[in-house]
Motif scaffolding. Structure first.
Motif, PDB file in Angstrom:
ATOM      1  N   LEU A  32       1.720  29.456   8.213  1.00 50.29           N
ATOM      2  CA  LEU A  32       2.463  28.205   8.335  1.00 50.29           C
ATOM      3  C   LEU A  32       3.921  28.486   8.692  1.00 50.29           C
ATOM      4  CD1 LEU A  32       1.078  26.497   5.108  1.00 50.29           C
ATOM      5  CD2 LEU A  32       0.177  26.349   7.442  1.00 50.29           C
ATOM      6  N   TYR A  33       4.533  27.536   9.384  1.00 48.02           N
ATOM      7  CA  TYR A  33       5.945  27.619   9.752  1.00 48.02           C
ATOM      8  C   TYR A  33       6.434  26.215  10.059  1.00 48.02           C
ATOM      9  CZ  TYR A  33       4.025  27.459  14.514  1.00 48.02           C
ATOM     10  OH  TYR A  33       3.349  27.096  15.656  1.00 48.02           O
ATOM     11  N   LYS A  34       7.731  26.082  10.308  1.00 51.41           N
ATOM     12  CA  LYS A  34       8.310  24.787  10.652  1.00 51.41           C
ATOM     13  C   LYS A  34       9.010  24.884  11.994  1.00 51.41           C
ATOM     14  CE  LYS A  34       8.927  23.529   5.835  1.00 51.41           C
ATOM     15  NZ  LYS A  34       9.884  23.328   4.758  1.00 51.41           N
ATOM     16  N   VAL A  35       9.060  23.762  12.705  1.00 45.33           N
ATOM     17  CA  VAL A  35       9.759  23.681  13.992  1.00 45.33           C
ATOM     18  C   VAL A  35      10.638  22.434  14.001  1.00 45.33           C
ATOM     19  CG1 VAL A  35       8.010  24.944  15.305  1.00 45.33           C
ATOM     20  CG2 VAL A  35       7.802  22.474  15.076  1.00 45.33           C
ATOM     21  N   GLY A  36      11.568  22.405  14.961  1.00 46.08           N
ATOM     22  CA  GLY A  36      12.440  21.235  15.109  1.00 46.08           C
ATOM     23  C   GLY A  36      13.219  20.946  13.848  1.00 46.08           C
ATOM     24  N   PRO A  37      13.210  19.683  13.416  1.00 46.42           N
ATOM     25  CA  PRO A  37      13.985  19.320  12.218  1.00 46.42           C
ATOM     26  C   PRO A  37      13.234  19.573  10.910  1.00 46.42           C
ATOM     27  CG  PRO A  37      13.048  17.358  13.183  1.00 46.42           C
ATOM     28  CD  PRO A  37      12.665  18.502  14.095  1.00 46.42           C
ATOM     29  N   GLY A  38      12.190  20.401  10.936  1.00 45.10           N
ATOM     30  CA  GLY A  38      11.428  20.705   9.728  1.00 45.10           C
ATOM     31  C   GLY A  38       9.991  20.224   9.785  1.00 45.10           C
ATOM     32  N   VAL A  39       9.459  20.058  10.995  1.00 45.76           N
ATOM     33  CA  VAL A  39       8.082  19.595  11.184  1.00 45.76           C
ATOM     34  C   VAL A  39       7.123  20.752  10.886  1.00 45.76           C
ATOM     35  CG1 VAL A  39       6.430  18.672  12.855  1.00 45.76           C
ATOM     36  CG2 VAL A  39       8.833  17.962  12.945  1.00 45.76           C
ATOM     37  N   GLY A  56       5.699  25.005  19.553  1.00 43.01           N
ATOM     38  CA  GLY A  56       6.844  24.234  19.080  1.00 43.01           C
ATOM     39  C   GLY A  56       8.141  25.008  19.065  1.00 43.01           C
ATOM     40  N   ALA A  57       8.073  26.337  19.101  1.00 44.19           N
ATOM     41  CA  ALA A  57       9.293  27.144  19.149  1.00 44.19           C
ATOM     42  C   ALA A  57       9.809  27.163  20.589  1.00 44.19           C
ATOM     43  CB  ALA A  57       9.008  28.560  18.674  1.00 44.19           C
ATOM     44  N   THR A  58      11.114  27.052  20.753  1.00 44.44           N
ATOM     45  CA  THR A  58      11.723  27.071  22.084  1.00 44.44           C
ATOM     46  C   THR A  58      12.859  28.089  22.097  1.00 44.44           C
ATOM     47  OG1 THR A  58      13.377  25.379  21.559  1.00 44.44           O
ATOM     48  CG2 THR A  58      11.222  24.596  22.363  1.00 44.44           C
ATOM     49  N   GLU A  59      13.427  28.299  23.269  1.00 42.19           N
ATOM     50  CA  GLU A  59      14.581  29.202  23.389  1.00 42.19           C
ATOM     51  C   GLU A  59      15.749  28.679  22.556  1.00 42.19           C
ATOM     52  OE1 GLU A  59      15.185  32.153  24.728  1.00 42.19           O
ATOM     53  OE2 GLU A  59      13.156  32.368  25.504  1.00 42.19           O
ATOM     54  N   ASP A  60      15.957  27.368  22.568  1.00 43.95           N
ATOM     55  CA  ASP A  60      17.082  26.776  21.831  1.00 43.95           C
ATOM     56  C   ASP A  60      16.798  26.583  20.351  1.00 43.95           C
ATOM     57  OD1 ASP A  60      18.585  26.629  24.145  1.00 43.95           O
ATOM     58  OD2 ASP A  60      17.854  24.625  24.652  1.00 43.95           O
ATOM     59  N   HIS A  61      15.530  26.362  20.006  1.00 45.45           N
ATOM     60  CA  HIS A  61      15.164  26.057  18.623  1.00 45.45           C
ATOM     61  C   HIS A  61      13.966  26.894  18.197  1.00 45.45           C
ATOM     62  CE1 HIS A  61      17.940  22.708  18.712  1.00 45.45           C
ATOM     63  NE2 HIS A  61      17.390  22.318  19.846  1.00 45.45           N
ATOM     64  N   PRO A  62      14.213  28.050  17.573  1.00 44.43           N
ATOM     65  CA  PRO A  62      13.101  28.875  17.108  1.00 44.43           C
ATOM     66  C   PRO A  62      12.405  28.224  15.907  1.00 44.43           C
ATOM     67  CG  PRO A  62      15.175  29.810  16.390  1.00 44.43           C
ATOM     68  CD  PRO A  62      15.515  28.654  17.282  1.00 44.43           C
ATOM     69  N   ALA A  63      11.205  28.692  15.611  1.00 35.86           N
ATOM     70  CA  ALA A  63      10.512  28.278  14.397  1.00 35.86           C
ATOM     71  C   ALA A  63      11.223  28.930  13.205  1.00 35.86           C
ATOM     72  CB  ALA A  63       9.054  28.709  14.466  1.00 35.86           C
ATOM     73  N   LEU A  78      11.734  37.497  16.512  1.00 38.78           N
ATOM     74  CA  LEU A  78      12.684  36.469  16.935  1.00 38.78           C
ATOM     75  C   LEU A  78      12.417  36.065  18.385  1.00 38.78           C
ATOM     76  CD1 LEU A  78      15.130  34.680  16.450  1.00 38.78           C
ATOM     77  CD2 LEU A  78      16.583  36.620  17.067  1.00 38.78           C
ATOM     78  N   ASP A  79      12.005  37.017  19.226  1.00 37.84           N
ATOM     79  CA  ASP A  79      11.774  36.736  20.642  1.00 37.84           C
ATOM     80  C   ASP A  79      10.318  36.369  20.908  1.00 37.84           C
ATOM     81  OD1 ASP A  79      14.427  37.352  21.236  1.00 37.84           O
ATOM     82  OD2 ASP A  79      13.972  39.463  21.568  1.00 37.84           O
ATOM     83  N   PHE A  80      10.079  35.708  22.032  1.00 34.49           N
ATOM     84  CA  PHE A  80       8.720  35.420  22.482  1.00 34.49           C
ATOM     85  C   PHE A  80       8.017  36.720  22.876  1.00 34.49           C
ATOM     86  CE2 PHE A  80      10.610  31.183  23.422  1.00 34.49           C
ATOM     87  CZ  PHE A  80       9.734  30.416  22.662  1.00 34.49           C
ATOM     88  N   ARG A 103       9.770  33.340  16.885  1.00 38.92           N
ATOM     89  CA  ARG A 103       9.166  32.707  18.054  1.00 38.92           C
ATOM     90  C   ARG A 103       7.763  33.239  18.349  1.00 38.92           C
ATOM     91  NH1 ARG A 103      14.690  33.097  19.534  1.00 38.92           N
ATOM     92  NH2 ARG A 103      15.587  31.046  19.870  1.00 38.92           N
ATOM     93  N   SER A 104       7.426  34.390  17.763  1.00 40.14           N
ATOM     94  CA  SER A 104       6.091  34.970  17.991  1.00 40.14           C
ATOM     95  C   SER A 104       5.664  35.783  16.787  1.00 40.14           C
ATOM     96  CB  SER A 104       6.074  35.817  19.264  1.00 40.14           C
ATOM     97  OG  SER A 104       7.017  36.870  19.192  1.00 40.14           O
TER      98      SER A 104
END
Length: 108
Positions: A32-39, A56-63, A78-80, A103-104
């Motif tokens: 389990l993990y969270k993305v965005g504002p805590g989703v 859900g992880a992006t370059e600007d917003h990692p999980a 941390l990186d893809f 991120r991965s």
């Protein structure tokens, strides 16, 4: 003559056993993990020894805030593409806080 037939059958069975591919291994349980504002997000029974980029992880917003409820060790990056020098090894049952970014992941 029977000995040759028995030996040939045994060799044939052995060759068949060796040639059949083994099924893919999977870690049992949830990661389990969270993305965005805590989703909340997660992976169920993820494949082992295969890098997984987190949905859900992006370059600007990692999980963040990973929790390893699988039976395998998870190495989070941390990186893809499980790349880079920044990683953390999580044993089964380990929970990490919101400060850990990822991120991965790859499972043992």
């Amino acid at each position: 003559m029977r000995l040759r037939t028995t030996a040939a059958a045994a060799l044939g069975a052995l060759a068949l056993l060796v040639s059949v591919p083994t099924s893919a291994q999977a870690a049992t349980g949830d990661f389990l993990y969270k993305v965005g504002p805590g989703v909340p997000a997660g992976l169920a029974d993820p494949e082992s020894r295969e890098c997984i980029n987190l949905f859900g992880a992006t370059e600007d917003h990692p999980a963040f805030a990973p929790e390893n409820f699988t039976t395998s060790t998870a190495t989070v990056f941390l990186d893809f593409n499980c790349d880079g020098d920044t990683y953390y090894v999580m044993n089964p049952g380990k929970k990490l806080g919101n400060r850990l970014k990822l991120r991965s992941v790859i499972f043992s």
